[in-house]
Write a protein that holds these residues in place. Structure first.
Motif, mmCIF file in Angstrom:
data_model
loop_
_atom_site.group_PDB
_atom_site.id
_atom_site.type_symbol
_atom_site.label_atom_id
_atom_site.label_comp_id
_atom_site.label_asym_id
_atom_site.label_seq_id
_atom_site.Cartn_x
_atom_site.Cartn_y
_atom_site.Cartn_z
ATOM 1 N N ILE A 139 0.765 -1.151 -0.020
ATOM 2 C CA ILE A 139 -0.001 0.076 0.043
ATOM 3 C C ILE A 139 0.752 1.372 0.022
ATOM 4 C CG2 ILE A 139 -1.763 1.341 1.248
ATOM 5 C CD1 ILE A 139 -2.662 -1.630 2.696
ATOM 6 N N CYS A 140 0.872 2.158 -1.009
ATOM 7 C CA CYS A 140 1.709 3.184 -1.240
ATOM 8 C C CYS A 140 0.754 4.291 -1.576
ATOM 9 C CB CYS A 140 2.698 3.136 -2.174
ATOM 10 S SG CYS A 140 4.206 1.927 -1.780
ATOM 11 N N LEU A 141 0.373 5.212 -0.618
ATOM 12 C CA LEU A 141 -0.755 6.298 -0.923
ATOM 13 C C LEU A 141 -0.140 7.550 -0.588
ATOM 14 C CD1 LEU A 141 -3.718 4.857 0.447
ATOM 15 C CD2 LEU A 141 -3.392 5.217 -1.893
ATOM 16 N N THR A 142 -0.535 8.794 -1.182
ATOM 17 C CA THR A 142 -0.456 9.933 -0.812
ATOM 18 C C THR A 142 -1.822 10.549 -0.337
ATOM 19 O OG1 THR A 142 1.376 10.705 -2.044
ATOM 20 C CG2 THR A 142 -0.222 12.321 -1.591
ATOM 21 N N VAL A 143 -1.932 11.282 0.664
ATOM 22 C CA VAL A 143 -3.178 11.873 1.056
ATOM 23 C C VAL A 143 -2.933 13.370 1.419
ATOM 24 C CG1 VAL A 143 -3.009 11.146 3.451
ATOM 25 C CG2 VAL A 143 -5.312 11.734 2.683
ATOM 26 N N SER A 168 -5.363 0.324 9.989
ATOM 27 C CA SER A 168 -5.998 -0.674 10.550
ATOM 28 C C SER A 168 -6.183 -1.585 9.488
ATOM 29 C CB SER A 168 -7.220 -0.425 11.310
ATOM 30 O OG SER A 168 -8.107 0.238 10.371
ATOM 31 N N SER A 169 -5.950 -1.488 8.329
ATOM 32 C CA SER A 169 -5.803 -2.484 7.141
ATOM 33 C C SER A 169 -4.733 -3.144 6.909
ATOM 34 C CB SER A 169 -6.250 -1.702 5.817
ATOM 35 O OG SER A 169 -7.562 -1.032 5.953
ATOM 36 N N GLU A 170 -4.682 -4.525 6.935
ATOM 37 C CA GLU A 170 -3.662 -5.474 6.829
ATOM 38 C C GLU A 170 -3.208 -5.922 5.768
ATOM 39 O OE1 GLU A 170 -3.784 -8.727 9.530
ATOM 40 O OE2 GLU A 170 -4.681 -7.398 11.251
ATOM 41 N N SER A 171 -3.824 -5.602 4.680
ATOM 42 C CA SER A 171 -3.522 -5.544 3.088
ATOM 43 C C SER A 171 -4.044 -4.520 2.247
ATOM 44 C CB SER A 171 -4.052 -7.278 2.657
ATOM 45 O OG SER A 171 -5.464 -7.523 2.599
ATOM 46 N N ARG A 172 -3.715 -4.693 1.224
ATOM 47 C CA ARG A 172 -4.287 -3.819 0.000
ATOM 48 C C ARG A 172 -5.847 -4.015 -0.384
ATOM 49 N NH1 ARG A 172 -1.312 -3.084 -5.878
ATOM 50 N NH2 ARG A 172 -3.107 -4.673 -6.169
ATOM 51 N N LYS A 173 -5.663 -5.518 -0.407
ATOM 52 C CA LYS A 173 -7.175 -6.054 -0.925
ATOM 53 C C LYS A 173 -8.189 -5.568 0.351
ATOM 54 C CE LYS A 173 -9.722 -10.025 -2.018
ATOM 55 N NZ LYS A 173 -9.829 -11.710 -2.173
ATOM 56 N N GLU A 174 -7.859 -5.740 1.752
ATOM 57 C CA GLU A 174 -8.760 -5.358 2.712
ATOM 58 C C GLU A 174 -9.143 -3.934 2.612
ATOM 59 O OE1 GLU A 174 -8.752 -4.927 7.447
ATOM 60 O OE2 GLU A 174 -7.363 -6.307 6.487
ATOM 61 N N LEU A 175 -7.941 -3.072 2.504
ATOM 62 C CA LEU A 175 -8.102 -1.657 2.296
ATOM 63 C C LEU A 175 -9.126 -1.397 1.339
ATOM 64 C CD1 LEU A 175 -7.355 1.339 3.114
ATOM 65 C CD2 LEU A 175 -5.402 1.277 1.672
#
Length: 204
Positions: A139-143, A168-175
């Motif tokens: 997971i690589c995000l800019t906010v 609190s998300s443990e994977s990209r899929k969950e997020l």
């Protein structure tokens, strides 16, 4: 104004959140980062780092990663090897149109940022580090949120809630599944931008 917090709950994903990446953004983003705490993750580690003010250099400029602040961020990534990396930024209201411009890929070389609500924008981190330092499923995000002089408490609340969802998300899929429930159009747009820009290496 620099700030560092390490929350360690044993085995699990490692998340690194960095704010105040350039300029004086940290004066705003530290307000959000300080609201993250022990209860925001169930396992793994959350590392929170807010930078001191520095001269502004865009992270889209490769020279950024040769600057003292850029090198410090690279050291943090190398030390902790996060599977979730988030950059917390803020922007001036007059920059909104430029950041969300559909032609941003032509002018800046990257897709436009996507508004969630209340002026809170999301996108991928700089391509200068996305492919080089992270795996496909990381997971690589800019906010981004409006800076203090143009922001609101509502913007800050949305921003903090997004940070907590990512933490609190443990994977990209969950997020993706969690965000899709609240922001279905934005998530689909992010997927489309990722396919167009990264091909078989989607950042989101």
């Amino acid at each position: 104004m620099g700030f560092f917090r390490l929350i360690d709950k044993g085995d699990g994903p490692v998340r690194l959140f960095v704010g105040g990446v350039h300029g004086r953004e940290g004066l705003t983003t530290i307000r959000a980062l300080r609201r993250l705490g022990f209860n925001d993750i169930d396992n793994g580690r959350l590392i929170i780092y807010s930078c001191n003010p520095t001269p502004y250099i865009s992270t889209l400029n490769p020279d950024y990663y040769r600057s003292p602040q850029g090198r410090e961020i690279l050291r943090l990534i190398e030390k902790y090897r996060p599977s979730t990396y988030l950059e917390a930024h803020c922007y001036r209201r007059e920059s909104y149109d430029k950041l969300t411009d559909p032609s941003r890929k032509s002018s800046e070389g990257v897709p436009p940022l996507i508004e969630l609500e209340e002026g809170v924008l999301i996108g991928s981190v700089s391509p200068h580090i996305r492919k080089k330092l992270f795996k496909r499923d990381d997971i690589c995000l800019t906010v981004e949120m409006p800076c203090l002089d143009g922001g609101s408490d509502r913007s800050l609340d949305v921003y903090v809630e997004f940070l907590r969802t990512v933490a609190s998300s443990e994977s990209r899929k969950e997020l993706e599944l969690r965000l899709e429930g609240r922001y279905p159009v934005q998530v689909e747009t992010a997927r489309r931008y990722a396919r167009e820009f990264f091909g078989e290496y989607p950042p989101f």
